[in-house]
Design an enzyme around this catalytic site. Structure first.
Site, PDB file in Angstrom:
ATOM      1  N   LYS A 115      -5.961  -6.467   0.510  1.00  0.00           N
ATOM      2  CA  LYS A 115      -6.275  -5.088   0.552  1.00  0.00           C
ATOM      3  C   LYS A 115      -5.647  -4.497  -0.552  1.00  0.00           C
ATOM      4  O   LYS A 115      -4.180  -4.510  -0.528  1.00  0.00           O
ATOM      5  CB  LYS A 115      -5.598  -4.873   2.033  1.00  0.00           C
ATOM      6  N   CYS A 137       7.541   0.615 -10.354  1.00  0.00           N
ATOM      7  CA  CYS A 137       8.674   0.050  -9.746  1.00  0.00           C
ATOM      8  C   CYS A 137       9.758  -0.100 -10.171  1.00  0.00           C
ATOM      9  O   CYS A 137      11.054   0.127 -10.010  1.00  0.00           O
ATOM     10  CB  CYS A 137       8.328  -1.140  -8.812  1.00  0.00           C
ATOM     11  N   GLU A 185      13.873   6.992  -4.839  1.00  0.00           N
ATOM     12  CA  GLU A 185      12.943   6.580  -5.837  1.00  0.00           C
ATOM     13  C   GLU A 185      12.162   7.689  -5.963  1.00  0.00           C
ATOM     14  O   GLU A 185      11.311   8.227  -4.905  1.00  0.00           O
ATOM     15  CB  GLU A 185      12.196   5.514  -5.252  1.00  0.00           C
ATOM     16  N   GLU A 200       7.954  -6.939  -2.263  1.00  0.00           N
ATOM     17  CA  GLU A 200       8.213  -6.377  -3.404  1.00  0.00           C
ATOM     18  C   GLU A 200       7.963  -4.827  -3.347  1.00  0.00           C
ATOM     19  O   GLU A 200       7.138  -4.131  -3.271  1.00  0.00           O
ATOM     20  CB  GLU A 200       7.127  -6.881  -4.619  1.00  0.00           C
TER      21      GLU A 200
HETATM   22  P1  NAD Z   1       2.755   2.503  -0.155  1.00  0.00           P
HETATM   23  O1  NAD Z   1       3.651   1.567   0.497  1.00  0.00           O
HETATM   24  O2  NAD Z   1       2.409   3.603   0.348  1.00  0.00           O
HETATM   25  O3  NAD Z   1       1.181   1.510  -0.059  1.00  0.00           O
HETATM   26  C1  NAD Z   1       1.296   0.286  -0.694  1.00  0.00           C
HETATM   27  C2  NAD Z   1       0.014  -0.599   0.264  1.00  0.00           C
HETATM   28  O4  NAD Z   1       0.432  -0.526   1.530  1.00  0.00           O
HETATM   29  C3  NAD Z   1      -1.425   0.179  -0.001  1.00  0.00           C
HETATM   30  O5  NAD Z   1      -2.558  -0.608  -0.153  1.00  0.00           O
HETATM   31  C4  NAD Z   1      -1.440   0.988   1.342  1.00  0.00           C
HETATM   32  O6  NAD Z   1      -2.756   1.309   1.909  1.00  0.00           O
HETATM   33  C5  NAD Z   1      -0.819  -0.380   2.308  1.00  0.00           C
HETATM   34  N1  NAD Z   1      -0.246   0.376   3.331  1.00  0.00           N
HETATM   35  C6  NAD Z   1       0.205   1.674   3.863  1.00  0.00           C
HETATM   36  N2  NAD Z   1       0.525   1.737   5.361  1.00  0.00           N
HETATM   37  C7  NAD Z   1       0.160   0.506   5.668  1.00  0.00           C
HETATM   38  C8  NAD Z   1       0.285  -0.058   6.939  1.00  0.00           C
HETATM   39  N3  NAD Z   1       1.060   0.569   8.104  1.00  0.00           N
HETATM   40  N4  NAD Z   1       0.133  -1.362   7.191  1.00  0.00           N
HETATM   41  C9  NAD Z   1      -0.234  -2.232   6.025  1.00  0.00           C
HETATM   42  N5  NAD Z   1      -0.537  -1.372   5.098  1.00  0.00           N
HETATM   43  C10 NAD Z   1      -0.254  -0.348   4.611  1.00  0.00           C
HETATM   44  O7  NAD Z   1       3.144   2.337  -1.642  1.00  0.00           O
HETATM   45  P2  NAD Z   1       2.205   2.959  -2.940  1.00  0.00           P
HETATM   46  O8  NAD Z   1       2.405   4.273  -2.980  1.00  0.00           O
HETATM   47  O9  NAD Z   1       0.896   2.515  -2.926  1.00  0.00           O
HETATM   48  O10 NAD Z   1       3.083   2.384  -3.985  1.00  0.00           O
HETATM   49  C11 NAD Z   1       4.344   2.918  -4.472  1.00  0.00           C
HETATM   50  C12 NAD Z   1       5.291   1.982  -4.192  1.00  0.00           C
HETATM   51  O11 NAD Z   1       4.995   0.699  -4.463  1.00  0.00           O
HETATM   52  C13 NAD Z   1       6.782   2.278  -4.782  1.00  0.00           C
HETATM   53  O12 NAD Z   1       7.730   2.286  -4.049  1.00  0.00           O
HETATM   54  C14 NAD Z   1       6.822   1.180  -5.725  1.00  0.00           C
HETATM   55  O13 NAD Z   1       8.218   1.078  -6.370  1.00  0.00           O
HETATM   56  C15 NAD Z   1       6.576  -0.073  -5.372  1.00  0.00           C
HETATM   57  N6  NAD Z   1       5.668  -1.069  -6.170  1.00  0.00           N
HETATM   58  C16 NAD Z   1       6.920  -2.056  -6.170  1.00  0.00           C
HETATM   59  C17 NAD Z   1       6.448  -3.129  -7.059  1.00  0.00           C
HETATM   60  C18 NAD Z   1       7.370  -4.311  -7.115  1.00  0.00           C
HETATM   61  O14 NAD Z   1       6.775  -5.418  -7.810  1.00  0.00           O
HETATM   62  N7  NAD Z   1       8.489  -4.553  -6.685  1.00  0.00           N
HETATM   63  C19 NAD Z   1       5.200  -2.973  -7.987  1.00  0.00           C
HETATM   64  C20 NAD Z   1       4.587  -1.825  -8.014  1.00  0.00           C
HETATM   65  C21 NAD Z   1       4.877  -0.952  -6.994  1.00  0.00           C
END
Ligand code: NAD
Length: 503
Positions: free
Chosen positions: A192, A303, A403, A267
């Site tokens: 997803k 991130c 963050e 992650e």
């Molecule tokens: P997010 O947590 O809002 O969303 C991430 C994913 O989770 C999306 O696909 C979203 O649709 C899904 N999601 C949301 N609610 C959910 C639920 N209840 N159940 C299942 N899936 C759900 O994050 P974002 O805004 O898309 O991305 C930014 C974040 O990602 C930042 O915190 C960043 O640091 C982190 N990030 C981490 C890494 C890493 O490798 N550590 C890499 C890139 C981004």
């Protein structure tokens, strides 16, 4: 002239997106769709299906069947290696198309997409890298510990059906970090992507599928966290959830995985420090790199962007002068224009969050050196914030701990190594860190003392063969390298008596 993305969309021929379930592309069960709005302009770009719980169930069942009965997990190592190489070749053939779709997804400038770690090239390389482990995933043979004659051996087996969830900021690379090791290990997958960046992943999934995967091995369900993501993480037939995203949703994923004791890999976010000593090899490069990390490319929406600059008091003013000058070097605008360096924030919610944190930092006493405002004119309809530099930030303040995921660097002074290490570790996160010094002993002392999953000495990078992941709330597990493919396996211990005496 006001910025517009519609001509690019039409030239590229963006197609509406469907779900991939059991080898078939189909609309959502209830016909529901999500409309993608471009972050640079607010224009509607296209639509894709919102997977309902019924669709997610069909996708998980397809992956289950492909795992329990299909050829992929049982395939000879040599054949699976060839399939992975075919995928890598197909990805390279479509590099330009994929980079263009990313620009339509999240506004990432084409100039930035050519940087290795977010490029289609890294996707291909991740498949090649993990293909290399397929015929080397061995176990151990152990001598008898007690009892009669026997041999104990271990072997690795694929963990099973994997639910993979990724965010919007680097969707191609994040696709590869999960899908390449999972497929290499013999797992089947339901992916997803983020609702804010689905088009490049839709095309990449099609490219990977057409390179020759059996039906059900890779399934794609698009849509937001609710209902699509929730239906996926709570599905009882999933064996492992691998999630990249925010800490908030990561905690929700871990709770969902706990039910049924499913494997989970997270992650998550970071508040990574860049630590600058007076003997840095080049103070100007250190300042430009740290300010560049939060203002070039994805405008701090990474991130592992080093968002806290910890700078020794002797070089503090010089650092701030150079870093603030960097703010004038970046340019916003049409992501297809190769002179544009940086992207807008992904959506209006993120825009509000970033501007709110900037206001809060000022209320809490941080000194605004540059930025803090938004560009107008042609860019007024986009989610842009000017590169922002705060000095004299208290590490315990909101901007020091939260963050931001935007173009904001917080600079804080330190007087000696102990204080630098204490501030660096005074965070819930532990994703990355870098030290700038020419004293090799100090470099290693600091590298060992800072609690972070990746550490740079006078430079920082992420590569497909190197484990990447977080300490503390930055995550659980590692992506990249052999640690990644191992995480998609279970270890089985087999005992074999070699005489009539029972073990
Ligand atoms: P997010 O947590 O809002 O969303 C991430 C994913 O989770 C999306 O696909 C979203 O649709 C899904 N999601 C949301 N609610 C959910 C639920 N209840 N159940 C299942 N899936 C759900 O994050 P974002 O805004 O898309 O991305 C930014 C974040 O990602 C930042 O915190 C960043 O640091 C982190 N990030 C981490 C890494 C890493 O490798 N550590 C890499 C890139 C981004």
């Amino acid at each position: 002239m006001t910025l517009s993305m519609t001509a690019h969309r039409d030239r590229i021929g963006l197609k509406d997106g469907l779900l991939l379930i059991d080898g078939d592309w189909r609309a959502a069960a209830d016909g529901g769709t999500w409309t993608h709005v471009h972050p640079a302009t607010g224009e509607e770009m296209g639509q894709f299906a919102v997977g309902t719980p019924t669709d997610v169930d069909a996708a998980v069942r397809a992956a289950r069947k492909a795992f329990d009965e299909g050829p992929w997990p049982r395939m000879r190592a040599g054949e699976r290696i060839k399939a992975m190489h075919r995928i890598a070749d197909a990805v390279r053939e479509h590099s330009d198309e994929l980079a263009a779709l990313i620009a339509l997804d999240n506004g990432s400038p084409l100039a930035f997409s050519s940087i290795y770690i977010v490029s289609p090239d890294v996707v291909a390389d991740a498949f090649i890298h993990h293909a290399g482990w397929i015929d080397k995933l061995g176990g151990q043979t152990l001598p008898p510990y007690q009892g009669g004659d026997h041999i104990v051996m271990t072997m690795r087996e694929p963990v099973g059906v994997v639910a993979a969830i990724i965010p919007w900021n680097a969707p191609l690379m994040l696709f590869a970090q999960k899908i390449a090791p999972a497929l290499a290990a013999g797992c089947t997958v339901i992916l997803k992507p983020s609702e804010y960046a689905s088009f490049a992943v839709l095309r990449l999934t099609q490219i990977v599928q057409e390179a020759g995967l059996p039906p059900g091995v890779l399934n794609l369900v698009t849509g937001p966290g609710d209902p699509t993501g929730e239906a996926l993480i709570t599905h009882p037939m999933v064996d492992k959830i691998t999630f990249t995203g925010s800490r908030l949703i990561g905690e929700r994923v871990a709770a969902a995985a706990a039910k049924g004791v499913r494997r989970v890999q997270l992650e998550l976010g970071g508040k990574s420090p860049g630590i600058v000593f007076p003997d840095a090899p080049d103070l100007g490069t250190a300042a430009a790199t740290l300010m560049g990390m939060v203002s070039f490319g994805l405008s701090g929406q990474g991130c592992v962007c080093h968002t806290r600059a910890l700078v020794h008091q002797d070089v503090y003013d010089d650092f701030i002068n150079t870093a603030s000058a960097m703010a004038g070097v970046i340019s916003y605008g049409d992501p297809f224009d190769m002179t544009v360096t940086s992207s807008p924030l992904i959506n209006t919610k993120q825009l509000e969050k970033v501007t709110g944190l900037i206001a809060k930092a000022q209320e809490e006493g941080a000194r605004l050196v540059v930025g803090g405002d938004r560009p107008g004119g042609d860019l007024a309809n986009g989610n842009y914030v000017n590169p922002t530099l705060f000095a004299d930030v208290d590490n315990k303040s909101t901007i020091g701990q939260t963050e931001v995921f935007g173009p904001v660097l917080s600079v804080m002074p330190f007087k000696d190594e102990d204080e630098a290490i204490r501030i660096a570790n005074d965070t819930d996160y532990g994703l990355g860190a870098t030290v700038y010094t020419t004293d090799i002993r100090r470099a290693f002392r600091v590298a060992q003392a800072v609690r972070a999953g990746t550490f740079g000495i006078n430079g920082y990078n992420v590569e497909p063969h190197a484990p990447f992941g977080g300490y503390k709330t930055s995550g659980i597990g590692r992506e990249g390298g052999i640690e990644a493919i191992k995480s998609y396996t279970e270890i089985k211990t087999i005992m074999i008596p070699t005489s009539d005496e029972m073990i």
